[in-house]
Motif scaffolding. Structure first.
Motif, short mmCIF file in Angstrom:
data_model
loop_
_atom_site.label_atom_id
_atom_site.label_comp_id
_atom_site.label_asym_id
_atom_site.label_seq_id
_atom_site.Cartn_x
_atom_site.Cartn_y
_atom_site.Cartn_z
N THR A 60 0.80 -1.10 0.02
CA THR A 60 -0.01 -0.03 0.11
C THR A 60 0.67 1.32 0.10
OG1 THR A 60 -1.89 -1.20 1.22
CG2 THR A 60 -1.85 1.14 1.30
N ARG A 61 2.07 1.30 0.73
CA ARG A 61 2.96 2.39 0.69
C ARG A 61 3.47 2.63 -0.67
NH1 ARG A 61 4.92 0.02 5.45
NH2 ARG A 61 6.76 -0.55 4.63
N ARG A 62 3.90 1.63 -1.39
CA ARG A 62 4.56 1.83 -2.62
C ARG A 62 3.65 2.08 -3.71
NH1 ARG A 62 9.25 -2.74 -3.84
NH2 ARG A 62 10.49 -2.56 -1.85
N TRP A 63 2.50 1.24 -3.83
CA TRP A 63 1.42 1.74 -4.84
C TRP A 63 -0.13 1.91 -4.34
CZ3 TRP A 63 4.31 -3.39 -5.75
CH2 TRP A 63 5.51 -3.08 -6.38
N PRO A 64 -0.34 3.01 -3.65
CA PRO A 64 -1.61 3.30 -3.05
C PRO A 64 -2.80 3.01 -4.05
CG PRO A 64 -0.44 5.10 -3.21
CD PRO A 64 0.55 3.97 -3.63
N ARG A 65 -2.54 3.30 -5.32
CA ARG A 65 -3.44 3.12 -6.30
C ARG A 65 -4.30 1.78 -6.67
NH1 ARG A 65 -4.11 3.12 -12.10
NH2 ARG A 65 -2.08 2.67 -12.47
N LEU A 66 -3.03 0.80 -6.47
CA LEU A 66 -3.73 -0.72 -6.58
C LEU A 66 -4.10 -1.24 -5.32
CD1 LEU A 66 -0.65 -1.42 -9.07
CD2 LEU A 66 -2.86 -0.49 -9.53
N GLU A 67 -4.20 -0.56 -4.49
CA GLU A 67 -4.62 -1.11 -2.92
C GLU A 67 -5.95 -2.35 -3.16
OE1 GLU A 67 -5.93 -0.25 1.60
OE2 GLU A 67 -5.75 1.31 0.15
N SER A 68 -6.80 -1.60 -3.99
CA SER A 68 -8.09 -2.52 -4.05
C SER A 68 -7.73 -3.59 -4.89
CB SER A 68 -8.95 -1.75 -4.50
OG SER A 68 -8.62 -1.27 -6.07
N LEU A 69 -7.07 -3.61 -5.81
CA LEU A 69 -6.42 -4.66 -6.57
C LEU A 69 -5.74 -6.01 -5.83
CD1 LEU A 69 -6.37 -6.04 -9.63
CD2 LEU A 69 -4.07 -5.17 -9.71
N ALA A 70 -4.94 -5.33 -4.94
CA ALA A 70 -3.97 -6.27 -3.82
C ALA A 70 -5.18 -7.12 -2.90
CB ALA A 70 -3.20 -5.49 -2.98
N ARG A 71 -6.31 -6.39 -2.65
CA ARG A 71 -7.09 -6.93 -1.62
C ARG A 71 -8.04 -8.04 -2.23
NH1 ARG A 71 -8.49 -1.73 0.20
NH2 ARG A 71 -10.22 -1.72 -1.13
N LEU A 72 -8.19 -7.75 -3.67
CA LEU A 72 -9.09 -8.84 -4.50
C LEU A 72 -7.89 -10.16 -4.47
CD1 LEU A 72 -10.65 -6.65 -7.23
CD2 LEU A 72 -11.74 -7.99 -5.37
N GLY A 73 -6.77 -9.95 -4.74
CA GLY A 73 -5.68 -11.03 -4.79
C GLY A 73 -5.65 -11.86 -3.77
N ARG A 74 -5.70 -11.46 -2.51
CA ARG A 74 -5.75 -11.99 -1.24
C ARG A 74 -4.30 -12.77 -0.83
NH1 ARG A 74 -11.28 -15.81 -2.10
NH2 ARG A 74 -12.66 -14.19 -2.34
N LYS A 75 -3.37 -11.91 -1.48
CA LYS A 75 -1.90 -12.17 -1.20
C LYS A 75 -1.37 -11.16 -0.33
CE LYS A 75 -2.48 -15.41 -4.25
NZ LYS A 75 -2.78 -16.81 -3.89
N GLN A 76 -0.20 -11.62 0.48
CA GLN A 76 0.41 -10.80 1.40
C GLN A 76 1.94 -10.61 1.29
OE1 GLN A 76 -0.78 -10.93 5.69
NE2 GLN A 76 -2.41 -12.82 5.02
N ALA A 77 2.37 -10.82 0.06
CA ALA A 77 3.91 -10.82 -0.19
C ALA A 77 4.12 -10.95 -1.72
CB ALA A 77 4.86 -11.84 0.67
N TRP A 78 4.85 -10.16 -2.34
CA TRP A 78 5.02 -10.35 -3.95
C TRP A 78 6.31 -10.06 -4.32
CZ3 TRP A 78 1.41 -7.83 -1.16
CH2 TRP A 78 0.24 -7.99 -1.13
N ALA A 79 6.78 -10.76 -5.34
CA ALA A 79 7.99 -10.55 -5.98
C ALA A 79 7.83 -10.12 -7.46
CB ALA A 79 8.96 -11.72 -6.09
N VAL A 80 8.16 -8.87 -7.71
CA VAL A 80 7.79 -8.29 -9.18
C VAL A 80 9.08 -8.30 -10.04
CG1 VAL A 80 6.89 -6.26 -10.42
CG2 VAL A 80 5.89 -6.91 -7.92
N LEU A 81 8.94 -9.22 -10.95
CA LEU A 81 10.42 -9.53 -11.67
C LEU A 81 10.17 -9.10 -13.02
CD1 LEU A 81 11.04 -13.14 -10.40
CD2 LEU A 81 11.87 -11.17 -9.47
N PRO A 82 10.84 -8.01 -13.34
CA PRO A 82 10.79 -7.30 -14.72
C PRO A 82 11.75 -8.62 -15.83
CG PRO A 82 12.49 -6.16 -13.79
CD PRO A 82 11.62 -7.08 -12.84
N LEU A 83 11.13 -8.80 -16.88
CA LEU A 83 11.77 -9.81 -17.79
C LEU A 83 12.37 -9.16 -18.77
CD1 LEU A 83 8.78 -12.46 -17.96
CD2 LEU A 83 10.72 -12.50 -16.36
#
Length: 999
Positions: A528-551
């Motif tokens: 939420t601190r990093r990407w507040p605009r996507l907070e609702s999307l994160a809640r829908l996903g029901r996850k609590q940790a992420w690794a965002v990997l650019p390819l």
């Protein structure tokens, strides 16, 4: 029988050999009083003779570390023995013979030929390939000090090995007794151990008068006593006063030892504790011996005293250290019973409800049974002072995870110390690392096998989640105009719907898809601190940790991969490193898959452009076709086509450019379009084939490194007559399936001509034309050899598939099969040919006839008045067909065509007149007029006996002639001319308008 290894005659019994061996060992044992050099020389001699070898050698450890020196030799001249004077102690017998390996392994060792080159200096040629080395260690006090070796060309049997081992043991014993050591002269193995650095010892003396009980001490003893916390001034030099200071627990033993020494006249020796006036406890070591007076009575005892408090404190500290050691330690006696166990071992036994001290461990603790502990203790006893290792697995009693222990055993002073180290966590970590390595290897293998982007997504979703214990993954492809989801797993449908909505909105989630460096988010709060605009999307996903990997591949972004976990997760450094490596693997695979898809799309488009696509509508023929590329290829050289020709005729062609790939596809395209051009010119089938041969020959000259070997088959079908003209250039002959489908397909007897582009003696010879009459409703099957499987010369499997399909799908009462039936036949044939080593083409044609009522033909005299007759005949026929709207243009066309024929050509022979011997035939011959009603068009054909091709002229305004063909071209929807066997045919076509009706 073979010769005895000891040199005996063939047929000697084993008992005789054993007796001789025993005598030799007795000779070696009788070396009392001999010098050490003589003992070693005798051993070398007996070894060479007893083994039946060429020479005997004895090497001993020298003063240099890891070096063996030659001490004695028998059977070798001094010049040859020099090669064996010094041998480095290395582990490889291939370099330095069996001696060094024997020192390490402490057993009889056989090193087969060849000998190392450096050991063969001066030897006769060929020795190195026939001579091996048999060696056994020589020991001193249980420690290897050298090796006894025999050079022999015979492979020693078990008896020779046993004899050499016995001789080495005898030599070892004799070597220690060879001479008493003397300074600077004795061999090193007889020298005493070097003493440690000398330290001063304060040793006091005492004398105990047995009659009076007086205890006299010297100054040193007084210092010892005072250092122990006792004041010499306060105990009045009495033995009772000294004994009163002995620790109460040690006093009984001190008294008993003193009485024993006095009664038996033996040495008194005792270590015990004394308690000082300040309560401090000290350790003393007292030694003494009784003395007698002149009358022979025991008068006193004298001896020494030493304060050993420091030494005993160190021992107690060491004992306490072992006692408190966290790993179980047991000391086993000769009966394998526990003489001492530390607290950890006793506690482990107590948990099992047993007592370990005094018991055999693997009997007292059931979990240790059958785990190899007795064998481990035996190995430790056979090699005193050396560690023996064992790793064992103890299954959990509650069916949980097993525990792993590394057990070390060492024999010291007749006891074996056994220590068990719990290595469960280490083994679990190793197993986890091995599993992780295997999972990474599986991921790499899956990515290497992935051809398309969907395959990459499947490999990632299958292997990445177990690798990291993750629960969700979303993978994007960014090689196109915008991000697209390649794969998603572990998320609810609402999340995916919202994600797709955001991606197609005016504000896509570039926070995730546009990252250039990996981002690790350990909690929802951090997200939420990093990407507040996507907070609702994160809640829908029901996850609590992420690794965002650019390819990324170099500077190119090919996609992104988001791995997620259901619980908060700290990302360790090693996990981040692995995630980056996995992202690199995925990026490379995704880029390669995207390149493959683009290349395949271009190849498929090329193949589509080169092949005819949807087959055209044909008169009297229904067609269906299939093309199948070879395995692993997108394009190939097999092809087919159907071309509608004037007069309702159909040209069907199939061909095969040998090989498969882009080059073959290009050649195929050139040949196919050459067919189309020549078919447009309405050339005979044999002429078309001849021109195709010229085209293939030119291609071969242009590409000498890639010969354009090709075959082709042309079928020209005339639905007005039901006949086929077939020309074959090295191609498999067609099959024909009868209308009723009750019989297997029959292979047409079509003689093949040489393949296209093949230059031989037959070059330039016209191709053979085969004329075949076809029953209405028959099916012609044209194919390439890619459908024939391994047997590329016989269409048996193909015919069987066609027969089975026809039996399962009966015909329609003699009528020609429709398109659906033909499509099913194609599918059955292609499916019945499982091999895909070559590309394949299949073309099936259902042959029908133009109804007789739609054909009208007349033979007219080749005279000007025939034009009027032709107009009347045409008018009458069009009225019968209800096409009176075509009367005017067709009258004009037929008038001009017959007029041109009469004026510029010659007539056909009058066949009726010839057959009837009628001399009244027309002197200029006949003109044949044929009118065809072909579904949506009417064709007017005029046949004559001239091969002169008509052409459109451009007359001047004053010219009287030259405008006939211009009128034909303007009045018709198409016109042309073709050669026939007896001349030519000039035709014109009128398309039937939907409103053309009879008046």
């Amino acid at each position: 029988m073979t010769a005895s290894p000891a040199g005996g005659r063939a047929g000697d019994t084993g008992g005789a050999e054993a007796a001789v061996d025993a005598l030799r060992l007795e000779l070696a044992a009788a070396a009392e009083g001999m010098a050490d050099v003589d003992v070693l020389r005798l051993a070398a001699q007996q070894a060479a003779v007893g083994v039946g070898g060429l020479a005997g050698l004895v090497h001993l450890a020298g003063p240099e570390e890891n070096t063996l020196l030659l001490a004695a030799a028998a059977g070798l001249p001094a010049r040859l023995a020099q090669a064996w004077e010094r041998i480095p102690r290395v582990d490889s017998p291939a370099l330095d013979g069996a001696d060094t390996e024997t020192m390490a392994r402490r057993e009889v060792t056989w090193s087969p030929p060849p000998l190392p080159p450096e050991r063969c200096a001066g030897f006769p040629g060929g020795w190195e390939t026939t001579v091996g080395v048999l060696s056994v260690p020589i020991t001193a006090g249980g420690t290897p000090v050298g090796a006894l070796s025999v050079l022999t060309s015979r492979v020693p049997d078990a008896a020779r090995r046993v004899f050499l081992a016995g001789l080495a043991r005898t030599t070892s014993r004799q070597l220690l007794r060879a001479r008493r050591w003397r300074v600077a002269l004795a061999p090193w193995w007889q020298e005493p151990a070097r003493p440690r650095a000398v330290q001063p010892v304060r040793l006091g003396t005492w004398a105990w008068d047995l009659a009076t009980g007086r205890l006299d001490i010297d100054q040193v003893a007084e210092e010892v006593i005072r250092g122990a916390g006792l004041s010499p001034d306060r105990w009045a030099s009495r033995i009772d006063a000294w004994f009163s200071r002995v620790h109460p627990d040690d006093r009984p033993a001190v008294d008993a030892e003193a009485e024993r020494a006095l009664e038996t006249d033996q040495l008194y020796a005792m270590e015990y504790r004394v308690v000082g006036e300040d309560g401090r406890i000290s350790w003393m070591e007292a030694r003494g011996k009784g003395e007698y007076d002149k009358a022979g009575r025991l008068a006193r005892m004298t001896g020494t005293v030493l304060d050993i408090t420091a030494r005993r404190s160190q021992h107690e500290w060491l004992a306490g250290l072992l006692e408190l050691h966290p790993e179980p330690i047991d000391v086993l006696d000769a009966d394998n019973r526990v003489a001492w166990a530390n607290r950890a071992s006793r506690g482990m036994a107590a948990e099992k409800g047993t007592q370990i001290v005094g018991a055999v461990p693997w009997e007292a603790l059931p979990g240790l049974r059958g785990r190899g502990l007795p064998q481990l203790v035996d190995r430790a006893r056979t090699a005193p002072g050396s560690l023996a290792f064992l790793e064992m697995e103890l299954p959990a009693e509650d069916h949980g995870a097993s525990a792993y222990y590394q057990v070390r055993a060492v024999e010291v002073g007749g006891h074996v110390a056994v220590q068990r180290a719990d290595v469960t966590e280490q083994r679990r970590a190793e197993r986890a690392a091995a599993e992780r390595t295997q999972r990474v290897a599986d991921l790499n293998a899956a990515l290497a096998m992935a051809l398309e982007t969907a395959d990459v997504a499947d490999a990632v979703t299958e292997h990445v989640l177990p690798l990291f214990g993750a629960t969700g993954l979303v993978m994007h492809d960014q090689t196109g105009p915008g991000p697209r989801i390649l794969g998603a797993v572990g998320y609810p449908e609402k999340f995916l719907t919202e994600l797709k909505r955001l991606e197609h909105s005016s504000r896509p989630p570039v926070e995730i898809t546009a990252m250039s460096t990996p981002q690790y988010v350990s909690s929802t709060e951090e997200f939420t601190r990093r990407w507040p605009r996507l907070e609702s999307l994160a809640r829908l996903g029901r996850k609590q940790a992420w690794a965002v990997l650019p390819l990324l591949v170099g500077e190119q972004r090919v996609g992104s991969c988001v791995i997620s976990w259901a619980d908060p997760r700290p990302f360790r450094a090693e996990e981040r490193t692995l995630l980056k490596a996995v992202a690199t693997f995925i990026a490379q695979a995704l880029r390669n898959a995207r390149l493959y898809e683009q290349t395949r799309a271009r190849a498929e488009r090329l193949q589509r452009e080169l092949l005819p696509g949807e087959l055209p509508g044909l008169v009297g023929v229904t067609a269906a076709a299939r093309y199948r590329a070879a395995a692993g290829q997108d394009v190939g050289g097999d092809w087919y086509d159907t071309v509608p020709l004037p007069g309702g005729r159909v040209l069907a062609v199939i061909g095969d450019v040998m090989g498969h790939g882009l080059e073959q596809a290009i050649i195929m395209g050139i040949i196919r379009h050459a067919v189309l051009v020549m078919a447009t010119l309405d050339m005979p089938a044999e002429d078309i084939m001849a021109h195709l041969g010229d085209v293939a020959a030119r291609l071969e000259r242009r590409t000498p490194d890639a010969p354009s070997y090709a075959t082709a088959l042309i079928v020209l079908y005339d639905p007005t007559a039901g006949s086929c003209r077939i020309v074959n250039a090295g191609h498999p002959p067609p099959l024909i399936l009868r209308p009723d489908g009750q019989e297997p397909p029959r292979t047409l007897d079509v003689p093949p001509s040489p393949p296209l582009g093949v230059a031989d003696d037959a070059a330039g010879v016209p191709s053979t034309v085969t004329q075949v009459d076809v029953e209405p409703g028959s099916v012609l099957i044209l194919y390439t050899n890619g459908l024939l499987g391994a047997d590329a010369t016989h269409p048996g499997p193909l015919a069987e598939a066609a027969t089975a399909y026809a039996a399962a799908h009966p015909g329609t009462g003699g009528r020609a099969p429709d398109t659906a039936w033909l499509e099913g036949l194609c599918q059955a044939i292609v499916t019945g040919s499982p091999t895909r080593r070559d590309d394949a083409a299949l073309l099936v044609l259902s042959a029908d006839r133009v109804p007789a009522g739609h054909i009208a033909a007349w033979d007219l005299p080749c005279a000007a008045e025939s034009a009027r007759s032709a107009r009347a005949l045409v008018t009458d026929r069009l009225a019968g067909w209800a096409l009176t709207s075509l009367v005017d243009p067709l009258q004009l066309i037929v008038s001009e065509l017959i007029g041109n024929t009469v004026r510029h050509a010659s007539g056909l022979p009058d066949q009726n007149a010839q057959n009837s011997q009628n001399d009244q035939s027309h002197p200029s011959g006949m003109v044949r007029l044929r009118l065809l009603h072909l579904e949506t068009r009417v064709v007017c054909e005029v046949y004559d006996g001239s091969e002169a091709t008509p052409r459109v002229r451009h007359p001047a305004l004053t010219d009287e002639f030259g405008r006939g063909l211009q009128l034909v071209a303007l009045s018709s929807d198409g016109w042309g001319a073709r050669y026939t066997e007896g001349g030519k045919c000039v035709w014109a076509r009128l398309d039937i308008s939907p409103v053309a009706t009879a008046p």
